[in-house]
Design a protein around this motif. Structure first.
Motif, PDB file in Angstrom:
ATOM      1  N   VAL A  15       0.406 -12.936   3.586  1.00  0.00           N
ATOM      2  CA  VAL A  15       1.473 -13.394   4.480  1.00  0.00           C
ATOM      3  C   VAL A  15       2.170 -12.216   5.152  1.00  0.00           C
ATOM      4  CG1 VAL A  15       1.879 -15.575   3.296  1.00  0.00           C
ATOM      5  CG2 VAL A  15       3.178 -13.538   2.615  1.00  0.00           C
ATOM      6  N   ALA A  16       2.035 -11.033   4.553  1.00  0.00           N
ATOM      7  CA  ALA A  16       2.642  -9.824   5.115  1.00  0.00           C
ATOM      8  C   ALA A  16       2.058  -8.620   4.394  1.00  0.00           C
ATOM      9  CB  ALA A  16       4.160  -9.853   4.949  1.00  0.00           C
ATOM     10  N   ALA A  17       2.325  -7.450   4.955  1.00  0.00           N
ATOM     11  CA  ALA A  17       1.906  -6.199   4.323  1.00  0.00           C
ATOM     12  C   ALA A  17       3.036  -5.187   4.446  1.00  0.00           C
ATOM     13  CB  ALA A  17       0.641  -5.658   4.984  1.00  0.00           C
ATOM     14  N   ILE A  18       3.223  -4.426   3.388  1.00  0.00           N
ATOM     15  CA  ILE A  18       4.170  -3.316   3.408  1.00  0.00           C
ATOM     16  C   ILE A  18       3.362  -2.070   3.103  1.00  0.00           C
ATOM     17  CG2 ILE A  18       6.204  -2.279   2.323  1.00  0.00           C
ATOM     18  CD1 ILE A  18       7.181  -5.130   1.722  1.00  0.00           C
ATOM     19  N   VAL A  19       3.340  -1.139   4.059  1.00  0.00           N
ATOM     20  CA  VAL A  19       2.493   0.043   3.918  1.00  0.00           C
ATOM     21  C   VAL A  19       3.317   1.309   4.068  1.00  0.00           C
ATOM     22  CG1 VAL A  19       0.511  -1.251   4.803  1.00  0.00           C
ATOM     23  CG2 VAL A  19       1.834   0.155   6.358  1.00  0.00           C
TER      24      VAL A  19
ATOM     25  N   THR B  28      -1.995  -4.735  -4.581  1.00  0.00           N
ATOM     26  CA  THR B  28      -1.586  -3.352  -4.362  1.00  0.00           C
ATOM     27  C   THR B  28      -2.806  -2.465  -4.152  1.00  0.00           C
ATOM     28  OG1 THR B  28      -1.556  -2.811  -6.723  1.00  0.00           O
ATOM     29  CG2 THR B  28       0.497  -3.622  -5.759  1.00  0.00           C
ATOM     30  N   ALA B  29      -2.580  -1.419  -3.372  1.00  0.00           N
ATOM     31  CA  ALA B  29      -3.615  -0.420  -3.130  1.00  0.00           C
ATOM     32  C   ALA B  29      -2.935   0.940  -3.019  1.00  0.00           C
ATOM     33  CB  ALA B  29      -4.385  -0.739  -1.850  1.00  0.00           C
TER      34      ALA B  29
ATOM     35  N   VAL C 148       0.854  -1.192   0.000  1.00  0.00           N
ATOM     36  CA  VAL C 148       0.000   0.000   0.000  1.00  0.00           C
ATOM     37  C   VAL C 148       0.889   1.241   0.000  1.00  0.00           C
ATOM     38  CG1 VAL C 148      -1.899   1.201   1.132  1.00  0.00           C
ATOM     39  CG2 VAL C 148      -1.670  -1.280   1.407  1.00  0.00           C
ATOM     40  N   ASP C 149       0.722   2.053  -1.014  1.00  0.00           N
ATOM     41  CA  ASP C 149       1.470   3.313  -1.114  1.00  0.00           C
ATOM     42  C   ASP C 149       0.714   4.217  -2.070  1.00  0.00           C
ATOM     43  OD1 ASP C 149       3.488   5.359  -1.668  1.00  0.00           O
ATOM     44  OD2 ASP C 149       4.912   3.956  -0.778  1.00  0.00           O
ATOM     45  N   ASP C 150       0.594   5.495  -1.740  1.00  0.00           N
ATOM     46  CA  ASP C 150      -0.107   6.405  -2.644  1.00  0.00           C
ATOM     47  C   ASP C 150       0.740   6.764  -3.856  1.00  0.00           C
ATOM     48  OD1 ASP C 150       1.545   7.824  -0.830  1.00  0.00           O
ATOM     49  OD2 ASP C 150       0.471   9.687  -1.243  1.00  0.00           O
ATOM     50  N   SER C 151       2.011   6.461  -3.829  1.00  0.00           N
ATOM     51  CA  SER C 151       2.890   6.699  -4.967  1.00  0.00           C
ATOM     52  C   SER C 151       2.924   5.456  -5.859  1.00  0.00           C
ATOM     53  CB  SER C 151       4.304   7.017  -4.483  1.00  0.00           C
ATOM     54  OG  SER C 151       5.241   6.843  -5.530  1.00  0.00           O
TER      55      SER C 151
ATOM     56  N   ALA D 172       6.456   4.107  -6.126  1.00  0.00           N
ATOM     57  CA  ALA D 172       6.878   3.316  -4.961  1.00  0.00           C
ATOM     58  C   ALA D 172       6.203   1.944  -4.954  1.00  0.00           C
ATOM     59  CB  ALA D 172       6.562   4.069  -3.669  1.00  0.00           C
ATOM     60  N   ARG D 173       4.895   1.899  -5.255  1.00  0.00           N
ATOM     61  CA  ARG D 173       4.195   0.595  -5.319  1.00  0.00           C
ATOM     62  C   ARG D 173       4.856  -0.313  -6.345  1.00  0.00           C
ATOM     63  NH1 ARG D 173      -0.452   3.683  -5.694  1.00  0.00           N
ATOM     64  NH2 ARG D 173      -0.765   3.047  -7.852  1.00  0.00           N
ATOM     65  N   ASN D 174       5.163   0.272  -7.498  1.00  0.00           N
ATOM     66  CA  ASN D 174       5.782  -0.535  -8.557  1.00  0.00           C
ATOM     67  C   ASN D 174       7.177  -1.010  -8.157  1.00  0.00           C
ATOM     68  OD1 ASN D 174       3.519  -0.257 -10.139  1.00  0.00           O
ATOM     69  ND2 ASN D 174       4.372   1.380 -11.411  1.00  0.00           N
TER      70      ASN D 174
END
Length: 119
Positions: free
Chosen positions: A49-53, A32-33, A7-10, A13-15
């Motif tokens: 399994v995990a989240a990166i925000v 992705t969100a 999750v990233d508004d950029s 960065a998400r890519n």
């Protein structure tokens, strides 16, 4: 299906994060969100399994999103991705059990997060 939430508004960065994860875990599904609200809508009932925000996002910030994800999926490993490296933020993340991942994004940082998450 093994999935991870990013999750990233950029979009950039998400890519970047998604590309690193895809290179490290090519068999995983990457969800992705672009906001915390979108993440909570699309994540469904099967935990990743995990989240990166990201920390700095309009609407829900990364810590608030981490709290909501943890309420929904107890024990979910969460990495807080941010360029804000202030000790106060780091302490808040640690108090929530969220791993701090300082920007810029690198393969080593993502690999370390996944390894620390047991992945």
């Amino acid at each position: 299906m093994t999935s991870i939430l990013v999750v990233d508004d950029s979009r950039l960065a998400r890519n970047m994060v998604s590309s690193v994860i895809a290179s490290l875990r090519p068999d995983w599904t990457i969800i992705t969100a672009s906001s915390g609200e979108e993440a909570l809508e699309i994540i469904g009932e099967i935990p990743p399994v995990a989240a990166i925000v990201d920390y700095n996002m309009p609407g829900l910030d990364g810590l608030t999103l981490a709290e909501r994800l943890t309420e929904r999926f107890a024990g979910l490993p969460i990495g807080l991705l941010t360029a804000n490296v202030q000790d106060a933020l780091r302490r808040k993340a640690e108090a929530l059990g969220v791993r701090f991942i300082a920007k810029p994004i690198t393969s080593d940082k993502i690999r370390d997060f996944l390894a620390a998450s047991g992945q």
